[in-house]
Design a protein around this motif. Structure first.
Motif: not given
Length: 385
Positions: A312-322, A367-385
């Motif tokens: 879900l997180n491609t950068t080192l900074a985001d992975r550290a925060m996750a 929670l995971h279904i909700w987070m996935r729906a939010r990611r799809m809204v942000e990107t406009g399509f389904s992502d890796a998660g």
């Protein structure tokens, strides 16, 4: 290097296990403090529960390598000093400092594993990392218990501390230099509060940690409570099998499933299967068998949760925060899980406890279904998660 980082995780988990496994010896050592003795085990979680996300900020600011090395050296030094068995208040303070070491390790090490692992090997490497807690407890139980019987409790602390220092020095020599942050990133990291809010608002950074909370609210507490509720003749066998099957599934089945499903999907499947196993108890299934089955399917959640971070997180900074969010949610779950289930058990039977556990797992799915729906809204399509 991945094996060394996993060993660092074992050393961090042993900061709990070195007290939890020989706990009765600590009761005798500090016999005068009564029920307050429990704090010597749980106090190490306080730092992570309060400042887990801040560890991600610190790792981003100073780099994974120096934070990890210093954390191992700090933890090792404290463990050697604790072998003196100081007065209770001083021991508690040292456990608080040890929490800083533990938190830094469990944030920096998996971030480094995700960064240095080849793409084809990353899923297995992170599944291996996810076993660090269970493996450490098993090793301290199998090897540490006879070691303490032969050499004393203080010797276990010295051995643990020496291992942490040795790992710290070894990793200082073999790890590559930490990547440097851009000036804009470094300036932004000065605001811890801003970073906390931004991270937990992100459906990519926050999702693994929120699911992990639903898992950690039950895992350690069920390990502690379930065996005592089982028939005496199978209690010891089931208690030993539960963490073992969880580790086995994490290492064997999670990497296989991840060739076909995303990490988040495997987590959802694991929670759903756990609910199905609990339903089997209400349908009259054998509780000892279903207890082992429950921990087997929870191995899916255990292994895939860490994999979902780099997915879900491609950068080192985001992975550290996750990873910081995972550490924070995990410590909150460990702190609250056992008291919550004990409170329920005092007012209900085993089925009442399991029904509550099923509610936690349903929350994890939602929670995971909700987070996935939010990611799809942000990107406009389904992502890796």
């Amino acid at each position: 290097m991945i094996l060394l980082l996993w060993l660092a995780g074992l050393a961090a988990a042993a900061q709990f296990a070195k007290i939890a496994v020989p706990f009765e010896l600590f009761r005798r050592q500090y016999a005068g403090v009564g029920p307050h003795i429990g704090w010597v085990l749980t106090f190490i979680s306080a730092i992570g529960a309060i400042a887990g996300m801040s560890a991600g900020v610190v790792v981003n600011r100073f780099g994974c390598k120096p934070v990890l090395v210093l954390a191992l050296l700090l933890g090792g030094s404290l463990s050697v000093w604790q072998a003196e068995m100081p007065v209770f208040s001083t021991m508690l303070f040292s456990r608080l400092l040890e929490g800083v070491s533990h938190l830094a390790i469990v944030v920096a090490a998996p971030t480094l594993i995700a960064e240095i692992s080849p793409d084809r090997f990353r899923n297995f490497a992170l599944a291996l990392w996810s076993t660090f807690f269970g493996v450490a407890f098993a090793l301290v139980s199998w090897l540490g218990t006879p070691f303490v019987a032969a050499h004393g409790l203080d010797a276990l602390f010295v051995l643990h501390g020496g291992a942490m220092v040795a790992l710290g020095l070894c990793l200082a020599m073999v790890l590559p230099s930490a990547p440097r942050l851009s000036e804009s990133e470094a300036t932004g990291l000065k605001s811890f509060a801003h970073k906390h809010i931004a991270a937990y608002r992100s459906p990519r950074i926050a999702a693994p940690g929120l699911g992990w909370l639903c898992y950690t609210l039950t895992f350690v507490s069920l390990l502690a409570l379930l065996p005592a509720l089982l028939p005496q003749d199978v209690r010891a066998m089931v208690a030993g099998l539960m963490p073992f099957v969880s580790i086995l599934v994490s290492l064997v089945f999670v990497p296989f499933l991840l060739t076909r499903l995303t990490g988040v999907s495997v987590v959802i499947v694991g929670f759903a299967l756990a609910i199905a196993v609990i339903a089997g108890v209400f349908l009259g299934g054998p509780v000892p068998v279903l207890s082992v089955a429950l921990f087997a399917v929870l191995g899916l959640v255990q292994g895939a949760s860490f994999v979902s971070i780099p997915e879900l997180n491609t950068t080192l900074a985001d992975r550290a925060m996750a990873n910081g969010a995972m550490a924070q949610m995990g410590n909150i779950g460990n702190l609250l899980g056992t008291p919550i289930l004990l409170f329920i058990l005092a007012r209900a039977d085993l089925q009442g406890v399991l029904l509550s556990v099923a509610v936690f797992y349903l929350a994890g799915v939602l929670l995971h279904i909700w987070m996935r729906a939010r990611r799809m809204v942000e990107t406009g399509f389904s992502d890796a998660g």
